[in-house]
Scaffold this motif. Structure first.
Motif, short mmCIF file in Angstrom:
data_model
loop_
_atom_site.label_atom_id
_atom_site.label_comp_id
_atom_site.label_asym_id
_atom_site.label_seq_id
_atom_site.Cartn_x
_atom_site.Cartn_y
_atom_site.Cartn_z
N GLU A 1 -42.67 32.54 -38.54
CA GLU A 1 -42.58 32.98 -39.94
C GLU A 1 -41.22 33.61 -40.24
N SER A 2 -40.72 34.43 -39.33
CA SER A 2 -39.40 35.05 -39.53
C SER A 2 -38.31 34.00 -39.61
N PHE A 3 -38.44 32.95 -38.78
CA PHE A 3 -37.45 31.88 -38.82
C PHE A 3 -37.50 31.14 -40.16
N LYS A 4 -38.70 30.88 -40.65
CA LYS A 4 -38.85 30.21 -41.96
C LYS A 4 -38.21 31.05 -43.06
N GLU A 5 -38.46 32.35 -43.03
CA GLU A 5 -37.88 33.25 -44.03
C GLU A 5 -36.36 33.26 -43.93
N LEU A 6 -35.85 33.26 -42.72
CA LEU A 6 -34.41 33.25 -42.49
C LEU A 6 -33.79 31.98 -43.05
N GLN A 7 -34.45 30.85 -42.83
CA GLN A 7 -33.94 29.56 -43.32
C GLN A 7 -33.91 29.48 -44.84
N THR A 8 -34.86 30.14 -45.49
CA THR A 8 -34.94 30.05 -46.95
C THR A 8 -34.21 31.18 -47.67
N SER A 9 -33.71 32.14 -46.93
CA SER A 9 -33.01 33.27 -47.53
C SER A 9 -31.66 32.83 -48.10
N LYS A 10 -31.38 33.30 -49.28
CA LYS A 10 -30.11 32.95 -49.94
C LYS A 10 -28.96 33.85 -49.50
N THR A 11 -29.29 35.01 -48.95
CA THR A 11 -28.25 36.00 -48.64
C THR A 11 -27.73 35.91 -47.21
N VAL A 12 -28.27 35.02 -46.41
CA VAL A 12 -27.87 34.94 -45.00
C VAL A 12 -26.71 33.96 -44.84
N ASP A 13 -25.94 34.18 -43.81
CA ASP A 13 -24.77 33.37 -43.47
C ASP A 13 -25.12 31.87 -43.38
N SER A 14 -24.19 31.02 -43.69
CA SER A 14 -24.41 29.57 -43.67
C SER A 14 -24.63 29.05 -42.24
N CYS A 15 -24.24 29.80 -41.23
CA CYS A 15 -24.44 29.34 -39.85
C CYS A 15 -25.92 29.20 -39.51
N VAL A 16 -26.79 29.85 -40.27
CA VAL A 16 -28.23 29.77 -40.02
C VAL A 16 -28.71 28.33 -40.11
N GLU A 17 -28.06 27.55 -40.96
CA GLU A 17 -28.45 26.15 -41.11
C GLU A 17 -28.23 25.35 -39.84
N THR A 18 -27.35 25.82 -38.96
CA THR A 18 -27.05 25.08 -37.72
C THR A 18 -27.95 25.49 -36.56
N LEU A 19 -28.76 26.51 -36.74
CA LEU A 19 -29.63 26.97 -35.65
C LEU A 19 -30.64 25.89 -35.27
N PRO A 20 -31.02 25.86 -34.00
CA PRO A 20 -32.09 24.92 -33.62
C PRO A 20 -33.38 25.30 -34.32
N ARG A 21 -34.20 24.30 -34.62
CA ARG A 21 -35.49 24.57 -35.26
C ARG A 21 -36.31 25.49 -34.37
N LEU A 22 -37.10 26.31 -34.99
CA LEU A 22 -37.88 27.27 -34.22
C LEU A 22 -39.33 27.26 -34.67
N TYR A 23 -39.98 26.13 -34.49
CA TYR A 23 -41.43 26.05 -34.69
C TYR A 23 -42.04 26.21 -33.31
N LEU A 24 -42.94 27.17 -33.15
CA LEU A 24 -43.49 27.47 -31.83
C LEU A 24 -44.98 27.17 -31.77
N ASP A 25 -45.37 26.52 -30.70
CA ASP A 25 -46.77 26.27 -30.40
C ASP A 25 -46.96 26.67 -28.95
N ILE A 26 -47.63 27.77 -28.72
CA ILE A 26 -47.75 28.27 -27.35
C ILE A 26 -48.66 27.41 -26.48
N HIS A 27 -49.31 26.41 -27.06
CA HIS A 27 -50.15 25.50 -26.30
C HIS A 27 -49.35 24.31 -25.80
N ASN A 28 -48.09 24.23 -26.18
CA ASN A 28 -47.21 23.13 -25.81
C ASN A 28 -46.23 23.64 -24.74
N TYR A 29 -46.22 23.00 -23.58
CA TYR A 29 -45.36 23.45 -22.47
C TYR A 29 -43.88 23.47 -22.87
#
Length: 132
Positions: free
Chosen positions: A40-68
């Protein structure tokens, strides 16, 4: 004598309720809640208008703890060199580092991975759209 028994029963029930609510989280519940919080924090960070443009280059961060593959996903995110000047990214990396440590150290024997589909962590399944 009967009111004393009722009073003792009431005290026992209240004590049990207090102990149940004070129980520490299990490894699984802690990992599950932390992974949801990070996602959720990552989603908010991606949609925030006030954060640095480098955020767009971050690797996706969808987490599923059931996936190795979540272990590799967390390692990659924490090691990603960009955005070090953005406080929110550093905070997110710290949470990801904590989750990784919990997964490999404290909960190692308690968790069961149901899949090792790394692509599933790149393209999360969207919830179905309800038609009205």
């Amino acid at each position: 004598k009967l009111p004393t028994v009722k009073m003792l029963l009431l005290i026992a029930l209240l004590s049990a309720a207090l102990l149940a609510s004070a129980a520490p989280p299990t490894c699984y519940s802690r990992v599950l809640s932390l992974s949801k919080e990070i996602t959720e924090s990552f989603k908010e960070l991606q949609t925030s208008k006030t954060v640095d443009s480098c955020v767009e280059t971050l690797p996706r961060l969808y987490l599923d703890i059931h996936n190795y593959c979540v272990l590799a996903k967390l390692r990659d995110f924490v090691a990603y060199p960009g955005c070090d000047r953005v406080v929110e990214v550093n905070e997110l990396k710290e949470k990801a580092r904590s989750l990784y440590t919990i997964l490999i150290s404290y909960c190692r024997r308690d968790l069961v991975f149901l899949t090792d589909d790394c692509n599933a962590l790149e393209m999360p399944i969207s919830p179905p759209i309800e038609h009205s």
